[in-house]
Design a protein around this motif. Structure first.
Motif, mmCIF file in Angstrom:
data_model
loop_
_atom_site.group_PDB
_atom_site.id
_atom_site.type_symbol
_atom_site.label_atom_id
_atom_site.label_comp_id
_atom_site.label_asym_id
_atom_site.label_seq_id
_atom_site.Cartn_x
_atom_site.Cartn_y
_atom_site.Cartn_z
ATOM 1 N N GLU A 181 11.883 -4.804 -2.197
ATOM 2 C CA GLU A 181 12.647 -3.607 -1.848
ATOM 3 C C GLU A 181 12.815 -2.683 -3.054
ATOM 4 N N LYS A 182 13.128 -3.260 -4.219
ATOM 5 C CA LYS A 182 13.300 -2.459 -5.431
ATOM 6 C C LYS A 182 11.969 -1.830 -5.835
ATOM 7 N N GLU A 238 6.612 8.866 -5.819
ATOM 8 C CA GLU A 238 5.987 9.740 -4.815
ATOM 9 C C GLU A 238 6.752 11.052 -4.658
ATOM 10 N N ARG A 239 8.087 10.972 -4.649
ATOM 11 C CA ARG A 239 8.901 12.198 -4.548
ATOM 12 C C ARG A 239 8.664 13.094 -5.769
ATOM 13 N N ALA A 240 8.592 12.497 -6.942
ATOM 14 C CA ALA A 240 8.365 13.270 -8.163
ATOM 15 C C ALA A 240 6.992 13.939 -8.119
ATOM 16 N N LYS A 294 2.268 2.571 -10.210
ATOM 17 C CA LYS A 294 2.400 1.829 -8.960
ATOM 18 C C LYS A 294 1.817 0.423 -9.132
ATOM 19 N N ASP A 295 0.665 0.307 -9.799
ATOM 20 C CA ASP A 295 0.064 -1.001 -10.064
ATOM 21 C C ASP A 295 0.998 -1.878 -10.897
ATOM 22 N N ILE A 353 8.570 3.040 -6.281
ATOM 23 C CA ILE A 353 7.341 3.735 -5.894
ATOM 24 C C ILE A 353 7.667 4.985 -5.083
ATOM 25 N N ALA A 354 8.671 4.904 -4.196
ATOM 26 C CA ALA A 354 9.089 6.078 -3.417
ATOM 27 C C ALA A 354 9.587 7.178 -4.351
#
Length: 108
Positions: free
Chosen positions: A72-73, A82-84, A57-58, A78-79
């Motif tokens: 947006e990308k 998070e799902r993973a 994420k960093d 990052i989303a």
């Protein structure tokens, strides 16, 4: 053209960083599906995965800051992380390496 190459390089580094966590021979052989991690083991794996997620994420946020990726990308990437992480958490931190890949889904 410079933006294209910077974006391409960012993608290569992101993929290389993610793939580094997955063994090359991850498949049906050598993967024990019958294992369940203890609560302590799950906490340890959770902490390691959370640490890796925060580092990724960093990295993505730095690419956004340097205008290599759009905001947006960056949020989309990052989303995905998070799902993973949530999927791993639901599976007791046992990875599901046998799920179909994107290319296999398109063939069906």
């Amino acid at each position: 053209m410079r933006t294209f190459w910077l974006t391409a390089m960012a993608a290569v580094f992101l993929v290389a960083g993610t793939v580094a966590f997955i063994p090359l021979e991850a498949g049906a052989e050598g993967f024990n599906r019958d294992v369940t991690l203890t609560e302590e083991q799950q906490k340890e794996m959770g902490a390691l995965h959370r640490e890796a997620f925060n580092k990724q994420k960093d990295i993505v946020n730095k690419y956004v800051e340097f205008n290599v990726l759009t905001k947006e990308k960056g949020e989309q990437i990052i989303a995905h992380f998070e799902r993973a992480y949530k999927e791993l958490e639901q599976n007791g931190f046992i990875p599901n390496w046998e799920r179909p890949h994107h290319s296999e889904k398109q063939d069906n």
